[in-house]
Design an enzyme around this catalytic site. Structure first.
Site, short mmCIF file in Angstrom:
data_model
loop_
_atom_site.label_atom_id
_atom_site.label_comp_id
_atom_site.label_asym_id
_atom_site.label_seq_id
_atom_site.Cartn_x
_atom_site.Cartn_y
_atom_site.Cartn_z
CE LYS A 1 16.39 41.23 -4.48
NZ LYS A 1 14.95 41.01 -4.63
C1 E4P Z 1 14.17 37.71 -5.35
O1 E4P Z 1 14.72 38.39 -4.54
C2 E4P Z 1 13.23 38.20 -6.36
O2 E4P Z 1 12.50 39.23 -5.76
C3 E4P Z 1 12.22 37.16 -6.76
O3 E4P Z 1 12.46 35.93 -6.12
C4 E4P Z 1 12.00 37.06 -8.23
O4 E4P Z 1 11.00 36.10 -8.45
P1 E4P Z 1 10.25 35.94 -9.86
O5 E4P Z 1 11.22 35.39 -10.85
O6 E4P Z 1 9.14 34.99 -9.57
O7 E4P Z 1 9.78 37.32 -10.22
#
Ligand code: E4P
Length: 218
Positions: A83
């Protein structure tokens, strides 16, 4: 449509995996920080439970640092997806990881042009964060619709991974737009299964069935 679980919590992953509904897992530094365990240990354990893509995020902000982290994480398991944040240095790292054949997930995507750039550089997934847009009174799903249109205009193979899903409506809308993946917290996954009329209907059937059994007609 694939369902990924957005968590670094092993108990939640184990529980969700029992339903056979989990196609993969996404983690991020904030989710990992809640667990109080080593990042690599968590990722290794997730890979033992889930047979699907597992996103592990780099935390360097320069391309060389990101690549060093990426190669290290990629060694853990073949299902690891690196990521990468949607920043300039991240795109340099992305280009190299694409050339290396390592799967990637470009995260923190908040515009269709960011998604377009990531797709041009060969990202496996792009993650538009719908919930964080909704948080600031902007409709997050509009971004997903735009990205879906752009990717289909040019036949990009990059998959749309709808992230920051906060409720079941996000999943419904992502599915209607044909998103490839939605990643969600365990609580949202559970909500997908529920309907009050199902519970009321089952309670009534079971109550009526008691009449059958008490009359010895079962
Ligand atoms: C995605 O890969 C992120 O980890 C996640 O969906 C972020 O979510 P949030 O905005 O609820 O922290």
């Amino acid at each position: 449509m694939k369902f990924f679980l957005d968590t670094a919590n092993i108990d939640e992953i184990r529980e969700a995996a029992e339903y056979g509904l989990i196609d993969g897992v996404t983690t991020n530094p904030s989710l990992v920080s809640k667990e109080g365990r080593s990042f690599k240990e968590i990722i290794t354990e997730i890979a033992r439970i889930v047979d699907g893509p597992i996103s592990a995020e780099v935390v360097s902000t320069d391309a060389a640092g990101m690549l060093a982290e990426a190669y290290d994480l990629a060694k853990i398991h073949e299902n690891i997806v690196i990521k990468i944040p949607m920043i300039k240095e991240g795109m340099k790292a992305l280009k190299q990881l694409t050339a290396d054949g390592i799967h990637t997930n470009v995260t923190l995507v908040f515009s269709s042009n960011q998604a377009l750039v990531a797709a041009k550089l060969g990202a496996t997934y792009v993650s538009p964060f719908v919930g964080r847009f909704d948080d600031i009174s902007q409709v997050g799903m509009e971004l997903v619709a735009d990205i879906a249109q752009i990717f289909s205009n040019y036949d990009f193979e990059t998959q749309i991974l709808v992230a920051s899903c906060r409720n079941p409506l996000h999943i419904r809308e992502a599915a209607l737009l044909g998103a490839h993946v939605a990643t969600m917290p365990y609580s949202v996954l559970e909500q997908l299964l529920k309907h009050p009329l199902t519970d009321i209907g089952l309670a009534r059937f079971l109550k009526d069935w008691e009449k059958v059994t008490s009359a010895g007609k079962a």
